[in-house]
Design a protein around this motif. Structure first.
Motif, PDB file in Angstrom:
ATOM      1  N   ILE A  38      26.267   9.909  76.626  1.00 53.33           N
ATOM      2  CA  ILE A  38      26.381  11.211  75.755  1.00 53.33           C
ATOM      3  C   ILE A  38      26.014  12.398  76.591  1.00 53.33           C
ATOM      4  O   ILE A  38      26.589  13.582  76.350  1.00 53.33           O
ATOM      5  N   SER A  39      24.981  12.279  77.445  1.00 51.84           N
ATOM      6  CA  SER A  39      24.548  13.524  78.072  1.00 51.84           C
ATOM      7  C   SER A  39      25.570  14.298  79.105  1.00 51.84           C
ATOM      8  O   SER A  39      25.724  15.289  79.274  1.00 51.84           O
ATOM      9  N   LYS A  40      26.038  13.069  79.694  1.00 54.21           N
ATOM     10  CA  LYS A  40      26.993  13.418  80.692  1.00 54.21           C
ATOM     11  C   LYS A  40      28.101  14.242  80.039  1.00 54.21           C
ATOM     12  O   LYS A  40      28.668  14.974  80.356  1.00 54.21           O
ATOM     13  N   VAL A  41      28.833  13.402  78.918  1.00 58.33           N
ATOM     14  CA  VAL A  41      29.777  14.284  77.998  1.00 58.33           C
ATOM     15  C   VAL A  41      29.529  15.671  77.880  1.00 58.33           C
ATOM     16  O   VAL A  41      30.421  16.741  78.234  1.00 58.33           O
ATOM     17  N   LEU A  42      28.298  15.877  77.188  1.00 57.44           N
ATOM     18  CA  LEU A  42      27.962  17.219  76.953  1.00 57.44           C
ATOM     19  C   LEU A  42      27.636  18.181  77.895  1.00 57.44           C
ATOM     20  O   LEU A  42      27.998  19.472  77.898  1.00 57.44           O
ATOM     21  N   ARG A  43      27.352  17.596  79.134  1.00 60.79           N
ATOM     22  CA  ARG A  43      27.184  18.643  80.393  1.00 60.79           C
ATOM     23  C   ARG A  43      28.544  18.991  80.821  1.00 60.79           C
ATOM     24  O   ARG A  43      28.530  19.978  81.571  1.00 60.79           O
ATOM     25  N   ASN A  44      29.415  18.220  80.467  1.00 57.29           N
ATOM     26  CA  ASN A  44      30.945  18.567  80.927  1.00 57.29           C
ATOM     27  C   ASN A  44      31.847  19.318  80.048  1.00 57.29           C
ATOM     28  O   ASN A  44      32.727  20.069  80.233  1.00 57.29           O
ATOM     29  N   TYR A  45      31.583  18.837  78.801  1.00 54.32           N
ATOM     30  CA  TYR A  45      32.408  19.340  77.670  1.00 54.32           C
ATOM     31  C   TYR A  45      31.832  19.742  76.613  1.00 54.32           C
ATOM     32  O   TYR A  45      30.591  19.190  76.120  1.00 54.32           O
ATOM     33  N   LYS A  46      32.374  20.796  75.952  1.00 55.44           N
ATOM     34  CA  LYS A  46      31.922  21.345  74.533  1.00 55.44           C
ATOM     35  C   LYS A  46      32.634  20.631  73.437  1.00 55.44           C
ATOM     36  O   LYS A  46      34.033  20.685  73.580  1.00 55.44           O
ATOM     37  N   LEU A  47      32.070  19.986  72.607  1.00 55.75           N
ATOM     38  CA  LEU A  47      32.663  19.566  71.391  1.00 55.75           C
ATOM     39  C   LEU A  47      32.912  20.211  70.157  1.00 55.75           C
ATOM     40  O   LEU A  47      31.911  20.963  69.616  1.00 55.75           O
ATOM     41  N   ILE A  48      33.974  20.362  69.596  1.00 57.97           N
ATOM     42  CA  ILE A  48      34.591  21.067  68.521  1.00 57.97           C
ATOM     43  C   ILE A  48      34.845  20.388  67.304  1.00 57.97           C
ATOM     44  O   ILE A  48      35.716  19.347  67.845  1.00 57.97           O
ATOM     45  N   GLU A  49      34.315  20.498  66.170  1.00 62.18           N
ATOM     46  CA  GLU A  49      34.981  19.809  65.162  1.00 62.18           C
ATOM     47  C   GLU A  49      36.566  20.060  64.895  1.00 62.18           C
ATOM     48  O   GLU A  49      37.222  21.035  65.032  1.00 62.18           O
ATOM     49  N   VAL A  50      37.189  19.025  64.422  1.00 63.12           N
ATOM     50  CA  VAL A  50      38.594  19.002  64.319  1.00 63.12           C
ATOM     51  C   VAL A  50      38.422  19.010  62.570  1.00 63.12           C
ATOM     52  O   VAL A  50      38.392  18.174  61.803  1.00 63.12           O
ATOM     53  N   LEU A  51      38.697  20.419  62.019  1.00 61.28           N
ATOM     54  CA  LEU A  51      38.751  20.479  60.561  1.00 61.28           C
ATOM     55  C   LEU A  51      39.397  19.677  59.659  1.00 61.28           C
ATOM     56  O   LEU A  51      38.663  19.147  58.858  1.00 61.28           O
ATOM     57  N   GLU A  52      40.676  19.268  59.876  1.00 57.70           N
ATOM     58  CA  GLU A  52      41.350  18.516  58.949  1.00 57.70           C
ATOM     59  C   GLU A  52      41.113  17.165  59.238  1.00 57.70           C
ATOM     60  O   GLU A  52      41.526  16.140  58.303  1.00 57.70           O
ATOM     61  N   HIS A  53      40.115  16.650  60.207  1.00 61.46           N
ATOM     62  CA  HIS A  53      39.872  15.149  60.239  1.00 61.46           C
ATOM     63  C   HIS A  53      38.816  14.885  59.274  1.00 61.46           C
ATOM     64  O   HIS A  53      37.844  15.072  59.245  1.00 61.46           O
ATOM     65  N   GLN A  54      39.322  13.653  58.880  1.00 62.45           N
ATOM     66  CA  GLN A  54      38.406  12.624  57.942  1.00 62.45           C
ATOM     67  C   GLN A  54      38.187  11.249  58.219  1.00 62.45           C
ATOM     68  O   GLN A  54      39.157  10.668  58.646  1.00 62.45           O
ATOM     69  N   LEU A  55      36.996  10.956  58.405  1.00 65.51           N
ATOM     70  CA  LEU A  55      36.471   9.627  58.866  1.00 65.51           C
ATOM     71  C   LEU A  55      36.988   8.844  57.588  1.00 65.51           C
ATOM     72  O   LEU A  55      36.687   8.925  56.502  1.00 65.51           O
ATOM     73  N   VAL A  56      37.559   7.649  57.940  1.00 64.74           N
ATOM     74  CA  VAL A  56      37.682   6.434  56.964  1.00 64.74           C
ATOM     75  C   VAL A  56      36.903   5.314  57.471  1.00 64.74           C
ATOM     76  O   VAL A  56      37.362   4.529  58.320  1.00 64.74           O
ATOM     77  N   LEU A  57      35.786   5.196  56.863  1.00 63.20           N
ATOM     78  CA  LEU A  57      34.675   4.209  57.484  1.00 63.20           C
ATOM     79  C   LEU A  57      35.192   2.757  57.169  1.00 63.20           C
ATOM     80  O   LEU A  57      35.776   2.671  55.853  1.00 63.20           O
TER      81      LEU A  57
END
Ligand code: HEM
Length: 455
Positions: A415-434
């Motif tokens: 996770i730290s590697k992903v964050l050091r390389n990329y900024k994560l932005i919410e996809v507003l229309e996406h809904q999780l279906v657990l």
């Protein structure tokens, strides 16, 4: 794991609200089960050495995993847990840090093609990365899951996970005699031939290598990924001897397959949900970045050391809070094999007890405003205020998850590697279906938007 209908979580959550932390359910023709998420009962149950057996629901795993640590009955389990515990000592885990880093780098490269897109389902990327990691750490082999997601081995792992889930959900395939007439029965046999064949051949060649190098300098040569040989879980099992007797190849194969199963989907689920939560909570993401900048200054590519990972305290709280809301194993189960007294009553022989971690973690009395994502719930002070049985993503007591420290290091590294390389932005229309499959997943995928980060 407690195999139930995949969309059972909201139903059980509703029952919990209505009937409290212990209630009874009937499923089809199965004998009655109780579902528990009451801290006092959990303290008794998970701490008990008399209720160590897993429920019948784990039987769908048996052709793949045999009676490895996850599925074995109490007497074999006791013996093997003792043998395997040293394999998770921190000195052993320390040698895996560069494996996490190596495969994390491949993940970063693969995710590169997603930059600029409106949304990306990160789950498949993360799953392949965790599969690469578990193969390298448990067997010392490179399956190239991220480079070649259609490899026979990778495909068979995915097929087995699918077949196990579908069997547990199908009123027909659930029954062995009927299942044998299904197409999946044939497919399962083919997948098992590949999986068992692969593990058997790795065990054989590893054994020969150890003999050839006379045990001593076997680990000083180079491995598949060109680094100094380390002891994998398999090596530790191969080296074990009690009264001159080694563990049988069959037992070793079962344990290695158990790591493969239990050690990749669980971490993939937790890492994917963590990235999703970070995208949804930019203030939290910013705090993690500040922590990472303090550790790595402005070097986005410096490999994280064991010490660096230990310093990621806030990221650890983020992962813990993610596992509270999205426990990779939302419900797991035990079988009572003899009458046991509890609280002036009897838990009768034959009873199945489902441990409803997902429900417990959303109890508003323990976690006020439970749907709200707040890593501050996991400061040392806040944790000390709660019962240890109020937070059980890794189970608790003698039969808890043996891989939890490994998992935390892997998750922090990736996770730290992903964050050091990329900024994560919410996809507003996406809904999780657990859905509660063998592990917690989202039927609609786990989407975020990725932008390049200037670290
Ligand atoms: C986020 C990651 C993980 C989570 C949430 C998790 C969760 C759990 C849970 C809840 C159990 C108890 C299951 C039950 O009672 O049926 C368990 C058991 C187990 N886990 Fe994990 N796990 C994770 C990662 C791992 C990893 C990475 C490994 C191996 C490398 C692993 C190996 C095992 C084994 C062997 C058992 C059986 C232990 C026993 O019965 O003695 N797990 N895990």
């Amino acid at each position: 794991m407690f195999f139930l209908f995949s969309d059972i979580l909201p139903v059980l959550l509703g029952f919990r609200k209505k009937y409290g932390g212990i209630f009874k359910i009937h499923l089809g023709f199965s004998p009655p089960s109780i579902v528990v998420s009451d801290t006092k009962f959990l303290e008794y149950l998970l701490g008990s050495t008399r209720i160590l057996d897993k429920s019948e629901d784990y039987k769908f795993l048996s052709r793949w995993l045999g009676t490895g640590l996850l599925t074995s009955g109490s007497s074999k389990w006791k013996k093997h847990r003792k043998i395997i515990t040293p394999a998770f000592h921190f000195q052993i885990l320390e040698q895996f840090i560069d494996i996490f880093d190596f495969y994390g780098n491949i993940l970063i490269e693969k995710l590169g093609v997603e930059v600029g897109k409106e949304s990306t389902n990160i789950y498949p990327y993360i799953t392949l990365c965790s599969l690469d990691i578990i193969c390298a750490t448990s067997m010392g082999t490179k399956v190239n899951a991220q480079e070649d997601s259609e490899s026979r081995y990778v495909y068979s792992v995915k097929e087995m996970c699918r077949i196990i889930i579908e069997r547990s959900l199908s009123a027909i395939k659930m029954y062995e005699t009927l299942y044998r007439f299904s197409k999946d029965y044939k497919k399962e046999k083919q997948a098992l031939d590949i999986l068992h064949g692969y593990t058997n051949s790795v065990i054989q060649s590893r054994k020969e290598e150890v003999v050839k190098s006379n045990n001593e300098d076997h680990f000083s040569s180079e491995d598949d990924i060109g680094r100094k040989k380390r002891k994998t879980f398999l090596d530790l099992l191969l080296q074990y001897k009690k009264d001159g007797q080694p563990i049988s190849d069959e037992d070793i194969r079962e344990e290695v397959n158990t790591f493969m199963f239990e050690g990749h989907d669980t971490t993939a689920s937790a890492m994917s949900f963590s990235l999703y939560c970070l995208a949804k909570n930019p203030d939290v993401q910013e705090k993690v970045i500040q922590e990472l900048q303090a550790i790595f200054t402005d070097d986005k590519d410096k490999p994280a050391t064991h010490r660096d990972l230990q310093e990621m305290k806030y990221l650890e709280a983020v992962i813990k809070e993610t596992l509270r809301l999205y426990p990779s194993v939302p419900i797991y189960a035990r079988h009572v094999h003899e009458d046991v007294e509890y609280d002036e009553g009897i838990l009768p022989k034959g009873l199945t007890i489902g441990i409803f971690a997902y429900g417990l973690h959303r109890d508003p009395e323990i976690y006020p405003n439970p749907e709200h994502f707040d890593p501050e719930r996991f400061t040392l002070e806040k944790q000390a205020e709660r019962s240890p049985y109020a937070y059980i993503p890794f189970s608790a007591g003698p039969r808890n998850c043996i891989g939890q420290k490994f998992a935390m290091l892997e998750m922090k590294s990736v996770i730290s590697k992903v964050l050091r390389n990329y900024k994560l932005i919410e996809v507003l229309e996406h809904q999780l279906v657990l859905v509660a499959e063998t592990v917690l997943k989202s039927k609609s995928g786990i989407y975020v938007q990725l932008k390049k980060r200037n670290f």
